[in-house]
Write an enzyme that holds these catalytic residues in place. Structure first.
Site, PDB file in Angstrom:
ATOM      1  CE  LYS A 197      -2.376   2.462   3.734  1.00 20.79           C
ATOM      2  NZ  LYS A 197      -1.362   3.415   3.954  1.00 20.79           N
ATOM      3  CG  ASN A 198       2.413   2.736   3.572  1.00 22.02           C
ATOM      4  OD1 ASN A 198       1.253   3.099   3.388  1.00 22.02           O
ATOM      5  ND2 ASN A 198       2.900   2.468   4.772  1.00 22.02           N
ATOM      6  CB  CYS A 215      -4.579   6.340  10.719  1.00 21.62           C
ATOM      7  SG  CYS A 215      -5.120   4.943   9.745  1.00 21.62           S
ATOM      8  NE  ARG A 273      -0.015  10.475  10.132  1.00 16.27           N
ATOM      9  CZ  ARG A 273      -0.375   9.369   9.474  1.00 16.27           C
ATOM     10  NH1 ARG A 273      -1.609   8.936   9.550  1.00 16.27           N
ATOM     11  NH2 ARG A 273       0.488   8.705   8.742  1.00 16.27           N
ATOM     12  CG  ASP A 318       2.350   1.366   9.665  1.00 14.74           C
ATOM     13  OD1 ASP A 318       2.085   2.197  10.551  1.00 14.74           O
ATOM     14  OD2 ASP A 318       2.474   1.668   8.471  1.00 14.74           O
ATOM     15  NE  ARG A 327      -6.925   5.101   4.675  1.00 11.50           N
ATOM     16  CZ  ARG A 327      -6.027   5.235   5.651  1.00 11.50           C
ATOM     17  NH1 ARG A 327      -6.411   5.301   6.894  1.00 11.50           N
ATOM     18  NH2 ARG A 327      -4.737   5.319   5.378  1.00 11.50           N
TER      19      ARG A 327
HETATM   20  C1  UD1 Z   1       4.323   6.593   6.765  1.00 12.88           C
HETATM   21  C2  UD1 Z   1       3.333   5.483   6.536  1.00 12.88           C
HETATM   22  C3  UD1 Z   1       2.664   5.094   7.858  1.00 12.88           C
HETATM   23  C4  UD1 Z   1       3.720   4.752   8.906  1.00 12.88           C
HETATM   24  C5  UD1 Z   1       4.757   5.850   8.998  1.00 12.88           C
HETATM   25  C6  UD1 Z   1       5.933   5.472   9.899  1.00 12.88           C
HETATM   26  C7  UD1 Z   1       2.614   5.978   4.294  1.00 12.88           C
HETATM   27  C8  UD1 Z   1       1.520   6.440   3.401  1.00 12.88           C
HETATM   28  N1  UD1 Z   1       2.333   5.975   5.592  1.00 12.88           N
HETATM   29  O1  UD1 Z   1       3.593   7.707   7.268  1.00 12.88           O
HETATM   30  O2  UD1 Z   1       1.835   3.981   7.603  1.00 12.88           O
HETATM   31  O3  UD1 Z   1       3.093   4.593  10.152  1.00 12.88           O
HETATM   32  O4  UD1 Z   1       5.300   6.150   7.709  1.00 12.88           O
HETATM   33  O5  UD1 Z   1       6.548   4.309   9.428  1.00 12.88           O
HETATM   34  O6  UD1 Z   1       3.677   5.581   3.846  1.00 12.88           O
HETATM   35  N2  UD1 Z   1       7.139  14.002  11.147  1.00 12.88           N
HETATM   36  C9  UD1 Z   1       7.424  15.334  11.445  1.00 12.88           C
HETATM   37  N3  UD1 Z   1       7.441  16.218  10.392  1.00 12.88           N
HETATM   38  C10 UD1 Z   1       7.209  15.843   9.109  1.00 12.88           C
HETATM   39  C11 UD1 Z   1       6.924  14.491   8.821  1.00 12.88           C
HETATM   40  C12 UD1 Z   1       6.889  13.601   9.872  1.00 12.88           C
HETATM   41  O7  UD1 Z   1       7.641  15.685  12.589  1.00 12.88           O
HETATM   42  O8  UD1 Z   1       7.246  16.699   8.222  1.00 12.88           O
HETATM   43  C13 UD1 Z   1       7.129  13.003  12.250  1.00 12.88           C
HETATM   44  C14 UD1 Z   1       5.760  12.336  12.440  1.00 12.88           C
HETATM   45  O9  UD1 Z   1       4.944  13.098  13.297  1.00 12.88           O
HETATM   46  C15 UD1 Z   1       6.166  11.003  13.039  1.00 12.88           C
HETATM   47  C16 UD1 Z   1       7.516  10.710  12.364  1.00 12.88           C
HETATM   48  O10 UD1 Z   1       7.972  11.947  11.853  1.00 12.88           O
HETATM   49  O11 UD1 Z   1       6.386  11.137  14.423  1.00 12.88           O
HETATM   50  C17 UD1 Z   1       7.464   9.707  11.240  1.00 12.88           C
HETATM   51  O12 UD1 Z   1       6.476  10.126  10.308  1.00 12.88           O
HETATM   52  P1  UD1 Z   1       6.560   9.733   8.756  1.00 12.88           P
HETATM   53  O13 UD1 Z   1       7.627   8.723   8.563  1.00 12.88           O
HETATM   54  O14 UD1 Z   1       6.627  10.988   7.971  1.00 12.88           O
HETATM   55  O15 UD1 Z   1       5.149   9.072   8.544  1.00 12.88           O
HETATM   56  P2  UD1 Z   1       4.256   9.150   7.248  1.00 12.88           P
HETATM   57  O16 UD1 Z   1       5.116   9.280   6.039  1.00 12.88           O
HETATM   58  O17 UD1 Z   1       3.146  10.134   7.434  1.00 12.88           O
END
Ligand code: UD1
Length: 420
Positions: free
Chosen positions: A22-23, A117, A122, A306, A398
């Protein structure tokens, strides 16, 4: 309203073919916007996040043709607008990839604030920092993100936090930029490598994906014509691995990359499960009560957040008291309230949870609070004695294709019921 009705306990036995990730899919689909031409994507999971991604691409002018339920062609030759529909983009998290791809291709984009979610705050500050480093102006206001760049120029981007989304998004924005972009402290998840492989197949020049430093040499154009198959889903495979352990079952998972499953395998062995690794398939079985363990979620190659709720089910019935420390998302323990309704004894405090293992779970009505929580509740329902009713299925749909059909095929007594 739909619900899943699961009657247990049943040891899950048999074979499961793991779908495309999915991701990776939700990043590769927006990445097709970079291509002047058409490409074919195979091994797409047939899930609602993929369908919404396709709708977003179509709304921007791309032409999508479904070849079969897991294969599409995308023709992005004619992109007709830079505004992605707010209602669609705010439906799920990965819609933020439209920003990187459209900035690169069109120099401008407007999307709704990404949904997804509710796992805690986020933020997208690291995505924005990367776009700005390449010369874009980004405005976030009134539930919308507007980004614009007359020209993107490669630069060094240091990620203050390891972020999957920001790493991929900056990579997308850098593919057609002038010069070289270096992403430092990049995330290393398998789907980051997959997106880079896809883009390189189409003519991009990305090196180092899968390490913490990714170098993107900007190219003038990506051309279509190629076919690409999405990497197998590490999280789906892990979900079934943990389902085998929690239900004292015996499952063979086909079409997976076992290298991506090492942290999960290590923890399964620690709790007393057995794993046979065949490289592109894996057998997981367990014939006794799991032992206690300590888990800390970490970016890849650490234990994935996850799979934390699915592991939580195993620990809820383990012999002894286990702990989980969640280091990525602050609100990832909502499922523990639901498991406690089924007889688990879990105390969650901030980013830690303590699992006093019980011998048995009992069926109860529960709510899927997010995608992976939903998968965990299905596993709990199969392991538990009696009838479990799981509500809020939209989260599960989803990310998991035909979840009840695939659990039924390995012996679960599970059905989807429409309720007034
Ligand atoms: C992706 C995955 C999600 C998984 C997560 C962590 C997808 C679509 N989703 O989410 O299923 O749980 O990786 O493996 O691929 N953060 C910041 N600033 C930013 C971006 C992130 O502070 O600009 C923080 C977030 O709050 C979190 C951490 O970084 O604590 C990791 O987030 P991130 O790896 O970005 O998660 P997603 O890409 O949203």
């Amino acid at each position: 309203m739909e619900k899943l009705v699961v009657t247990g306990p049943t040891p899950l036995k048999g074979e499961v073919t793991i779908n495309g990730a999915k991701n990776a899919a939700v990043a590769i689909l927006p990445a097709t916007l970079l291509i002047d031409g058409s490409c074919t994507i195979e091994n797409l999971p047939n899930i609602s996040d993929v369908k919404i991604s396709c709708q977003i691409l179509e709304s921007l002018g791309a032409k999508i043709t479904w070849i079969d339920s897991h294969t599409i062609t995308v023709d992005s030759t004619n992109i007709s607008t830079t505004k992605a529909p707010l209602d669609l983009t705010s439906k799920f998290r990965a819609s933020y990839y439209v920003i990187g791809a459209m900035l690169s291709r069109m120099g401008e984009v407007e999307v709704g604030m990404p949904g997804g979610c509710k796992l805690g705050a986020r933020p997208i500050d690291q995505h924005i920092k990367g776009f700005e480093a390449l010369g874009a102006e980004v405005e976030v206001a009134k539930g919308k993100i507007h980004a614009k760049a007359d020209k993107l120029v490669g630069n060094s981007v240091y990620m203050d936090i390891v972020s999957v989304g920001a790493t991929i998004n900056v990579m997308l924005s850098a593919v057609l930029a002038e010069g070289t972009t270096i992403i430092d402290n990049a995330a290393k998840e398998p789907h980051i490598v997959d997106v880079a492989n896809f883009l390189n197949t189409m003519g991009a020049d990305i090196r180092g994906a899968g390490t913490d430093m990714i170098k993107i040499n900007g190219v003038e154009k990506l051309a279509g014509g190629a076919t690409y198959s999405v990497v197998p889903d590490q999280i789906e495979a892990g979900t079934f691995m943990l389902a085998a352990v929690a239900t004292k079952g015996d499952l063979v998972l086909k079409n997976c990359i076992t290298k991506h499953l090492e942290s999960i395998t290590a923890k399964i062995l620690e709790v007393g499960g057995k794993v046979e690794d065949y490289g592109d398939s894996i057998r997981v079985y367990c014939d006794k009560r799991p032992k206690k363990a300590s888990i800390k979620t970490l970016p890849y190659p650490g234990f994935p957040t996850d799979l934390q709720p699915q592991m939580g089910v195993v620990l809820s019935i383990a012999d002894g008291t286990s702990t989980i420390n969640e280091s990525i998302w602050e609100s990832r323990f909502q499922y523990t309230d639901e498991l406690n309704k089924m007889g688990a004894k879990i105390t969650a405090q901030g980013k830690s949870a303590f699992f006093e293992g019980v011998e048995k779970l009992y069926g109860a009505p529960v709510c899927s609070t997010d995608l992976r929580a939903g998968a965990a509740l299905i596993i709990a329902g199969v392991a538990a004695e009696g009838v479990t009713e799981i509500y809020n299925l939209e989260h599960i749909d989803r990310g998991y294709e035909d979840i009840e059909g695939r659990f039924r095929a390995i012996g679960a007594n599970i059905k989807r019921v429409v309720e007034d």
